[in-house]
Every structure is written in C-alpha cells, then in structure tokens.
Design a protein around this motif. Structure first.
Motif, short mmCIF file in Angstrom:
data_model
loop_
_atom_site.label_atom_id
_atom_site.label_comp_id
_atom_site.label_asym_id
_atom_site.label_seq_id
_atom_site.Cartn_x
_atom_site.Cartn_y
_atom_site.Cartn_z
N GLY A 58 33.94 56.26 114.42
CA GLY A 58 35.08 56.40 113.50
C GLY A 58 35.61 55.08 112.99
O GLY A 58 35.85 54.92 111.79
N ILE A 59 35.73 54.10 113.88
CA ILE A 59 36.36 52.84 113.44
C ILE A 59 35.42 52.00 112.58
O ILE A 59 35.85 51.07 111.90
N MET A 60 34.12 52.32 112.61
CA MET A 60 33.18 51.57 111.76
C MET A 60 33.36 51.92 110.28
O MET A 60 33.09 51.10 109.40
N GLY A 61 33.80 53.15 109.99
CA GLY A 61 33.84 53.63 108.61
C GLY A 61 34.77 52.83 107.70
O GLY A 61 34.33 52.30 106.67
N PRO A 62 36.08 52.73 108.05
CA PRO A 62 36.99 52.03 107.12
C PRO A 62 36.57 50.60 106.77
O PRO A 62 36.56 50.25 105.59
N PRO A 63 36.21 49.75 107.77
CA PRO A 63 35.82 48.39 107.34
C PRO A 63 34.56 48.37 106.50
O PRO A 63 34.47 47.62 105.52
N PHE A 64 33.59 49.21 106.87
CA PHE A 64 32.36 49.28 106.07
C PHE A 64 32.67 49.66 104.63
O PHE A 64 32.33 48.96 103.68
N PHE A 65 33.31 50.83 104.49
CA PHE A 65 33.51 51.37 103.13
C PHE A 65 34.53 50.57 102.35
O PHE A 65 34.32 50.27 101.18
N VAL A 163 26.13 51.55 101.93
CA VAL A 163 26.88 51.61 103.18
C VAL A 163 26.40 52.80 104.02
O VAL A 163 26.16 52.66 105.23
N ASN A 164 26.24 53.95 103.39
CA ASN A 164 25.75 55.11 104.14
C ASN A 164 24.36 54.87 104.73
O ASN A 164 24.07 55.31 105.84
N LEU A 165 23.53 54.14 103.97
CA LEU A 165 22.18 53.84 104.46
C LEU A 165 22.21 52.94 105.69
O LEU A 165 21.27 52.93 106.49
N VAL A 166 23.25 52.15 105.80
CA VAL A 166 23.38 51.25 106.96
C VAL A 166 24.18 51.92 108.07
O VAL A 166 23.79 51.92 109.24
N TYR A 167 25.30 52.52 107.67
CA TYR A 167 26.28 53.05 108.63
C TYR A 167 25.71 54.20 109.47
O TYR A 167 25.77 54.18 110.71
N LEU A 168 25.16 55.19 108.81
CA LEU A 168 24.73 56.39 109.54
C LEU A 168 23.55 56.11 110.47
O LEU A 168 23.60 56.47 111.66
N PRO A 169 22.47 55.44 109.99
CA PRO A 169 21.40 55.10 110.95
C PRO A 169 21.88 54.20 112.08
O PRO A 169 21.44 54.35 113.22
N MET A 170 22.79 53.28 111.75
CA MET A 170 23.29 52.39 112.80
C MET A 170 24.02 53.19 113.88
O MET A 170 23.84 52.94 115.09
#
Lengths: 245, 233
Positions: A58-65, A163-170
């Motif tokens: 959850g906390i990865m989403g806001p800074p990424f996006f 971001v989704n390509l990095v965030y979700l697999p990560m």
C-alpha cells in the motif's frame, strides 16, 4: 507564507482533487488484504504477517504514482519549466511531493491497521504500531526516488502505465501478495534485488517474523538504492526543465 | 542601464543554423519586438537567454552579469518575468491558488489587489485554470509573470487568443511597465502590436543576418512593407 509550505499545500489540493489518484491507492491494499489476508487467509492464521505485506504494498503506491505521474505531467506540459524560470526552489517542489506521498501512505497504513484489528483480530503492542508506521512512512523514499526517475524519463500519458509495469511485478516478486516460500526459488533470488523485499523484511522484524539476514543489510540496501536513484536523477536534471534539447 | 546584452550568438539544430552571429542590447524601459516567420529562431533566442537552450557560440549578459552556462541564479530569476509560448500551469488549481503559489516564490511580490488593478483577472480568481478559455489563460500567465515586479519581461506571443479589449488592456499594462523602466522582449505575430508597443523591432530572417529597425521613425505601412518584402524575397 513560506514557499515550502505553500508548495506542499497546493500539491495536496491537486491530489485531493484527483480521485483517480487516491481512490485506487486507498482501495487496492485494503481490498487485497480483505480477500487474501482475511477471507482466503493465505497466511494460515498469521494475519499480522499479511498486514505487513499489504502495508508495504500500500505505501509503495502513492510515492510511485504521485512522483512519476505528476512530474511527467509537469514536465510534458511545460508547468515545471515555468516554475523553474521563477525563483522557486526545486527542493521545495520535491519536498512537497515527498511529504504528501508519505501522508497518503500514512492514511493507507491507518486504514489497514483498523481493518486488521477489527476484522482479522490483529493485536500488536503500541510500540509495534508506532515503529511500523515510522518504517513504512520513511520507506516511501526509495519508491519516491524511483517514481521521480520514471517521471523524468517518460511522457505523462505513459507514466501511469510504466509505474504499473514496475510496481505490480515488484510487489509480486517481493512476496507482498503471496508469501515467498509459496513461489519458485528463482523468485526469491530476484526478490533480494528489490527495495520492496528489504522494506517488508524490516516490517516483519517488528512482529518477530523477519528473515535471518541482519536488519542493517536491509537498511543499507534501501539507503544505497535511494542514493543511486538520486545520483541518476542528478545526471538527468536537465530533463526537469525541458532544457535537455 | 543595459539590462540584456547579446554578442555574436549562434545556434544550430542538426547543422541547420537558426541564429547566426546575433547581437542585441536592451536597456531599461525599452521594448524590443522580435519578428520573423515561423522557424527563424524567435523562441530559440528567448530560450537561450533564459538558459533553457545552450547556444553554440556567443555571449549573453543579464544585468551586467555574464551567463557562461545555462545556469541562471535565483537572484536573477527574481528580476525577470516570463510568458512562454508553450508555458502553462496546473489546471487543477484555481487562478487565486496559482497566484498564491507564485507569490510565495518571490521576495517582494505584487499583491492580488494590485494585480487585479493591472489586469482584468478578478472574475477569474475562483476558476480552475483548466476551465479558462485560451485568452483567459494567457491573461493569467501574464499576471503570473508580473508577480515578482520584474525589471526584464519576456513575452513570447503573449496576446494569442486574447480578445481585442483584453489585448488593449495588456498593451496599456506594457506601456505602464515600460514607463516604470521595465525592459521588455516581445515576440509576436501581430505587426500592429509590435508597432504599437515597441521602440525597435528585431527582424529575424532565414539565412540572413538579423536586423534591428528603429520603428519609431517608421510608419506602420513602411514596417509592413519591410516585413512583407523580406518574406517575399
């Protein structure tokens, strides 16, 4: 009023007027935790373990996006160029985005804490809740740095997709959705190279379920990752003002 | 006082020269209009001065300080205002919020009441930038450029999309700034605008040296025939 404060205030207003940003950011970890952590119970009765996993997710989403999409937009549309032609301090611009990402991440943590305590019966000591909040709030930094890098490199329309390509697999490869021991050995090796793996291990350590690696190594990795991202960004600084041509 | 001095500035893109051996001096209280066809380097000239594009050769001096690289100091940025052709601001914020944000960047900013007297923006303050018409957006961009009480103002096609009334109000504002000693570099496609406002016109031409015309000693017809003659040749 102080420039840094006004910058953060206006950045927050932009975020609060963007439900397409905050609704998924809030909903995904809460819904995922509900299904996988409570209903399906992949952790076999260890809902606190999956709380940590989904808190990290959850906390990865806001800074990424926020960092990636907003910087890509500000670059692409010339908003940032105009700001950089004014006496704006670039650090105040970045600071505003970091602080607001961390605030959104803190809200996600709070939602997950309430959900886990209420629906999954997770019980932690006060210091554990506090320490988890501190670790995960500071833990937004490496993802913010990576988000900035994406924002500096891609156009605004592509930023969310990248971001989704990095965030979700990560998240998947770090064992945030399913415990790593359920996945092939090679995934565990990949996980060692990902910041999300090292951050979540710090969280597991707070509830006494960390791996056997020294916590210092996880902290050192996260610091080195953030510093190396910032170093790459320094080399790309011309891209922020559109002055690289 | 010489606010801007350019000596022998050259810039090429992919071996095609855009600016060649270009020189210019601009003093306080002087309005210089830069005219020319599309692609002759008007925006490139402004970008080189602002530090957004590195020239291939030449010297740029702003407020008697040489600018050897693309870096422009914060103290220099306190002294200029910019309306960029491709510039915009975040559409999610209201005009009032934009002004508040930009005011926070300057050490001695213009107040909102003062801005309202300079330009017709009172009715726009509570509207988000994204919902404004093109002309209204230009008006806001012009207002943002004035917030820092600039001594040098860059206006790259500032009146595009403005209706006649607003354009004339902007002209009055430019004349007022000029009388206060503000130096203004203006690029425009409207020849009458250049004629109305400028003390001199810099004519940029493809594969020909730039020419500075003292238009106060020319009639509008003479200026137009000079420009049309250049375009025709």
């Amino acid at each position: 009023m102080n420039q840094w404060l006004v910058e953060a205030q206006m950045d927050m207003r932009v975020l609060l007027r963007s439900p397409s940003f905050y609704l998924p950011a809030f909903a995904f970890p809460v819904v995922f935790y509900f299904f996988f952590g409570i209903m399906v119970d992949f952790s076999n009765g260890h809902s606190d373990y999956l709380l940590i996993s989904y808190a990290c997710f959850g906390i990865m989403g806001p800074p990424f996006f926020h960092l990636a999409v907003s910087i890509a937009s500000e670059r692409t549309h010339g908003w940032l160029t105009l700001k950089l032609l004014s006496p704006m301090q670039f650090n105040s611009f970045i600071f505003a985005k970091l602080v607001n990402s961390a605030l959104f991440s803190a809200v996600i943590l709070l939602l997950l804490y309430i959900e886990s305590a209420w629906l999954a019966g997770v019980r932690l000591w006060f210091w554990q809740w506090g320490l988890l909040t501190l670790i995960f709030t500071l833990g937004t930094l490496p993802f913010a740095a990576l988000g900035m890098l994406i924002g500096a490199l891609v156009a605004d329309r592509a930023a969310a997709g990248v971001v989704n390509l990095v965030y979700l697999p990560m998240a998947l490869l770090s064992g945030l959705w399913f415990p790593l021991f359920l996945m092939p050995d090679w995934v565990q090796w990949v996980a060692y190279g990902l910041p999300s793996y090292h951050l979540v291990q710090l969280g597991y350590a707070v509830i006494g379920k960390g791996d056997e690696v020294s916590l210092y190594w996880h902290i050192i990795y996260l610091c080195l990752f953030s510093i190396s991202m910032m170093a790459v960004l320094k080399g790309l600084s011309g891209r922020f003002s559109g002055s690289h041509s | 006082m010489t606010v801007l001095s350019i000596k022998n500035l050259s810039k090429s893109y992919a071996n095609t020269p855009v600016l060649s051996d270009f020189s210019l001096n601009v003093n306080g209280g002087e309005v210089v209009a830069v005219l020319g066809e599309n692609g002759v380097g008007k925006t490139t000239l402004i970008r080189c001065i602002l530090g957004l594009t590195a020239p291939d050769a030449g010297q740029i001096s702003l407020f008697d300080e040489q600018q050897p690289s693309k870096y422009r100091s914060p103290s220099l940025k306190q002294r200029w205002g910019v309306v960029m052709q491709e510039g915009a601001v975040n559409g999610q914020l209201t005009v009032h919020e934009q002004i508040t944000l930009y005011r926070s960047y300057y050490s001695s900013p213009v107040g909102i009441e003062e801005l309202k007297q300079l330009l017709p923006i009172a009715s726009l303050l509570d509207k988000r930038f994204a919902v404004l018409s093109g002309g209204e957006q230009q008006r806001v961009m012009f207002a943002l450029a004035l917030i820092g009480r600039p001594q040098l103002l860059f206006l790259d096609e500032p009146s595009v999309g403005m209706d006649l009334n607003t354009r004339q109000q902007m002209w009055r504002c430019i004349e007022s700034l000029k009388s206060q000693g503000v130096a203004i570099i203006l690029t425009t496609h409207y020849i009458e605008e250049a004629y109305q406002l400028a003390d001199s016109v810099v004519l940029l031409r493809k594969q020909a040296p730039a020419e500075k015309l003292p238009i106060k000693s020319m009639s509008l017809e003479q200026l137009m025939s000079t420009l049309i003659g250049e375009n025709a040749s």
